[in-house]
Design an enzyme around this catalytic site. Structure first.
Site, PDB file in Angstrom:
ATOM      1  CB  SER A 124     -18.673  -3.626  12.396  1.00 17.66           C
ATOM      2  OG  SER A 124     -18.531  -3.974  11.046  1.00 17.66           O
ATOM      3  CE1 TYR A 149     -13.768  -5.805  13.866  1.00 15.39           C
ATOM      4  CE2 TYR A 149     -15.113  -6.086  11.898  1.00 15.39           C
ATOM      5  CZ  TYR A 149     -14.653  -5.294  12.929  1.00 15.39           C
ATOM      6  OH  TYR A 149     -15.094  -4.002  13.022  1.00 15.39           O
ATOM      7  CE  LYS A 153     -15.907  -4.304  16.718  1.00 17.55           C
ATOM      8  NZ  LYS A 153     -15.557  -3.391  17.817  1.00 17.55           N
TER       9      LYS A 153
END
Ligand code: UD1
Length: 338
Positions: A124, A149, A153
């Site tokens: 991302s 989050y 990643k």
């Protein structure tokens, strides 16, 4: 050539499977279906006219994963499966780390055991630090993430780098998506978030079909031409095509390589709403609301590296994505549930 797709029933995973099948690849898909509906599988099969091998299992279930690798000769892994709600990750950080890191580790271990060396990772743009200059290139500084989050990643990227450093056969493409929107042009598969959507496009689409009263525009006093935030919105079918392009790249390149998947073009929230209104013929009720904590004023990609090395470039516009999202949402007002 057989591609293992984790999170295959999810939004980006399902569109990518359809693209793979269309291009003649064999697909084995895994999903624990914690955030996806069984109807997706039938629709992908129907649209492609092809079958896939599907396993409803969690990547952290060692036995289940082992069975998949034992049964199929996998040539390349595409790893989409992950928890992805930013707000929830702030509330339940351990749950997010446990899930996203352990599933990636389990997958890497299974690949090692069965001699699979090609890996395409769904990352991302949120891994980039907030103080980089625009556009963001793959050389921009990553890390110092603003939510768990994004950290998961970033940490998975690091796991892949370390694993590839000691196994020179590994070829890894890390694809850093910008804001993925849109739906397949058939209107039969699309984004179907559970609960209140966090992201702009699904929220607008639900306002359009009357499931939500109005859109809150989070801030109109940013230092941008119309005062609203600017993002790089990319059509999900372009993202799917980017993954297929990465397969060819991995055939010729070893080690870990990062690629931005974006359009290189910024669109403001108000321009975005206008594009949707044009595509749908529906006026979107909206109210200006306070800024959302954590939002950056501007974010868009440099897409030169993907163009040069993956031989891939996004071809669809925000208007195309708005039209396709409207097609999907109006055909499926309640998502897959109906
Ligand atoms: C978010 C995540 C990012 C993730 C990406 C795709 C944050 C801080 N970032 O990006 O990590 O990779 O989704 O899942 O959550 N907006 C409104 N009203 C709304 C919803 C959004 O005005 O109801 C605005 C936002 O302020 C932002 C833009 O629309 O300016 C895009 O928002 P969103 O779709 O949530 O994506 P990002 O925040 O860019």
């Amino acid at each position: 050539m057989t591609i293992l797709v984790t999170g295959g029933m999810g939004y980006v995973g399902s569109h990518t499977i359809l693209e793979l099948l269309t291009q003649g690849y064999e697909v084995v898909a895994i999903d624990n279906c914690s955030n996806s509906k069984p109807a997706v599988l039938d629709r992908v099969k129907k649209l492609s006219g092809k079958d896939i091998s599907f396993y409803k299992t969690d990547l952290r279930d060692k036995k289940g994963l082992d069975e998949v690798f034992r049964t199929h000769k996998i040539d390349c892994v595409m790893h989409f499966a992950a928890l992805k709600a930013v707000g929830e990750s702030v509330e339940k950080p351990l749950f997010y780390y446990e899930h996203n890191l352990n599933s990636t580790l389990a997958l890497c271990n299974a690949m090692e055991k069965y001699g699979v060396t090609k890996f395409i990772f769904s990352s991302s743009a949120s891994v980039y630090r907030s103080d980089n200059l625009m556009p963001l290139t793959e050389e921009s500084v990553a890390g110092d993430c603003i939510n768990p989050y994004a950290w998961t990643k970033f940490m998975c990227e690091q796991i892949l780098k370390d694993a590839a450093a000691v196994n020179s056969d590994w070829s890894v493409a890390v694809l850093r998506y910008f804001n993925v929107i849109g739906a397949h042009e058939s209107g039969d598969i699309g984004e179907d978030p559970q609960g209140v959507p966090n992201n702009l496009m699904p929220y607008i689409a639900q306002v359009a079909v009357g499931r939500r009263e109005y859109l809150s525009v989070y801030g109109d006093d940013y230092d941008t031409p119309d005062g609203t935030c600017i993002r790089d919105y990319i059509h999900v079918s372009d993202v799917a095509a980017g993954h297929v392009a990465a397969i060819d790249y991995l055939a010729k390149n070893k080690g870990v390589n990062m690629f931005n998947l974006g359009t290189g073009k910024g669109t403001s929230v108000l321009e975005f709403v206008e594009a949707f209104e044009k595509a749908s013929g529906i006026t979107i009720n909206k109210k200006i609301a306070p800024r959302r904590p954590g939002d950056l004023p501007i974010g868009y990609a440099s897409v030169d590296k993907a163009k040069r090395e993956l031989n891939w470039t996004a071809v669809k516009t925000v208007e195309d994505a708005a039209a396709d999202t409207w097609h999907w949402q109006s055909k499926n007002p309640q998502g897959y549930e109906a």
